[in-house]
Design an enzyme around this catalytic site. Structure first.
Site, short mmCIF file in Angstrom:
data_model
loop_
_atom_site.label_atom_id
_atom_site.label_comp_id
_atom_site.label_asym_id
_atom_site.label_seq_id
_atom_site.Cartn_x
_atom_site.Cartn_y
_atom_site.Cartn_z
N ASP A 39 40.45 21.82 39.80
CA ASP A 39 40.29 22.91 40.75
C ASP A 39 40.86 22.48 42.10
O ASP A 39 40.69 21.33 42.53
CB ASP A 39 38.80 23.28 40.90
N ASN A 94 32.07 32.30 35.77
CA ASN A 94 31.82 33.43 36.66
C ASN A 94 32.52 34.66 36.08
O ASN A 94 33.70 34.59 35.71
CB ASN A 94 32.34 33.13 38.06
N GLN A 101 33.37 36.03 40.31
CA GLN A 101 34.72 35.71 39.82
C GLN A 101 35.76 36.13 40.85
O GLN A 101 35.73 37.26 41.35
CB GLN A 101 34.98 36.44 38.50
N VAL A 103 39.32 34.84 40.42
CA VAL A 103 40.62 34.84 39.75
C VAL A 103 40.45 35.59 38.42
O VAL A 103 39.60 35.21 37.60
CB VAL A 103 41.12 33.40 39.50
N HIS A 107 38.20 31.75 32.88
CA HIS A 107 38.20 30.30 33.07
C HIS A 107 36.78 29.77 33.10
O HIS A 107 35.85 30.47 33.53
CB HIS A 107 38.94 29.90 34.36
N HIS A 109 34.46 26.66 34.55
CA HIS A 109 34.35 25.54 35.48
C HIS A 109 33.57 24.42 34.80
O HIS A 109 32.44 24.64 34.36
CB HIS A 109 33.58 25.93 36.74
P1 5GP Z 1 36.21 31.81 40.23
O1 5GP Z 1 35.73 32.04 41.63
O2 5GP Z 1 37.12 32.95 39.79
O3 5GP Z 1 35.12 31.53 39.23
O4 5GP Z 1 37.04 30.49 40.25
C1 5GP Z 1 38.37 30.42 40.67
C2 5GP Z 1 38.65 28.97 40.99
O5 5GP Z 1 40.04 28.81 41.05
C3 5GP Z 1 38.07 28.52 42.34
O6 5GP Z 1 37.17 27.45 42.14
C4 5GP Z 1 39.30 28.10 43.12
O7 5GP Z 1 39.10 26.97 43.94
C5 5GP Z 1 40.32 27.85 42.02
N1 5GP Z 1 41.71 28.07 42.44
C6 5GP Z 1 42.17 29.13 43.15
N2 5GP Z 1 43.50 29.02 43.33
C7 5GP Z 1 43.87 27.86 42.71
C8 5GP Z 1 45.13 27.20 42.55
O8 5GP Z 1 46.18 27.67 42.99
N3 5GP Z 1 45.14 26.03 41.85
C9 5GP Z 1 43.98 25.50 41.33
N4 5GP Z 1 44.10 24.34 40.68
N5 5GP Z 1 42.80 26.09 41.46
C10 5GP Z 1 42.73 27.27 42.14
#
Ligand code: 5GP
Ligand code: ZN
Length: 121
Positions: A39, A94, A101, A103, A107, A109
Site C-alpha cells: 500500500d 472495505n 472503500q 478505490v 482489494h 488489505h
Molecule cells: P480502500 O480505502 O479502497 O479500502 O483502500 C485503497 C487503498 O489503496 C488505500 O489504503 C490507499 O493507500 C491505497 N492506494 C491508493 N492509491 C494507491 C497507489 O497508487 N498505489 C498503491 N500501492 N496503493 C494505493
C-alpha cells in the site's frame, strides 16, 4: 478488421493499471488470479493489498467463490512470506461508501507487524 483499429484503451481504474504494469507498485507476490503489492500509505509495518487481476468494483460484485478463495489464499501466502503469520494479522475488505472503500476495484488489505484494536473505526 482494419489496420487502423485502435489498440485497447488504457484502463481508467487505478488497480487495473497497476495489474497492467502501467502504474508502478512494489509487487510482493503474484498468481494467475491476483497480485499483491505494498500500500502506498501503509497503516502497519506490513500493509499489502491483494488485488484480483480481473476488474470487479467491490466484494459485492464478486460472485465467483473460486476467485475469492484465490484472494484469501494469496493473503495467507503473503502473510507467511512477510513473517507476520505467527504474530497474527488482519484482513480487511472495505466495501462501498459505509465500508470506507476509496478505490473501486476489489482489494483485500493485509495488515500486520503490530497489534490491531477492536472494534475498528
Ligand atoms: P480502500 O480505502 O479502497 O479500502 O483502500 C485503497 C487503498 O489503496 C488505500 O489504503 C490507499 O493507500 C491505497 N492506494 C491508493 N492509491 C494507491 C497507489 O497508487 N498505489 C498503491 N500501492 N496503493 C494505493
Ligand atoms: Zn480495476
Amino acid at each position: 478488421m482494419s489496420d487502423l483499429t485502435p489498440l485497447a484503451a488504457e484502463p481508467t481504474c487505478l488497480f487495473c493499471r497497476i495489474v497492467a504494469g502501467t502504474i508502478p507498485a512494489t509487487l510482493v507476490a503474484s498468481t494467475p488470479e491476483a497480485i499483491a503489492f505494498r500500500d502506498i500509505a501503509p497503516q502497519a509495518p506490513v500493509h499489502v493489498l491483494i488485488v484480483p487481476r480481473a476488474h470487479l468494483p467491490s466484494l459485492d460484485a464478486a460472485e465467483d467463490p473460486a476467485l475469492l478463495g484465490a484472494v484469501l489464499a494469496l493473503a495467507r501466502q503473503v502473510a507467511r512470506e512477510q513473517g507476520i503469520a505467527e504474530g497474527g494479522y488482519r484482513c480487511v475488505i472495505n466495501t462501498g461508501d459505509d465500508g470506507g472503500q476509496t478505490v473501486g476495484h476489489l482489494h483485500l488489505h493485509l495488515l500486520g507487524g503490530r497489534a490491531h484494536g477492536w472494534p475498528p473505526g
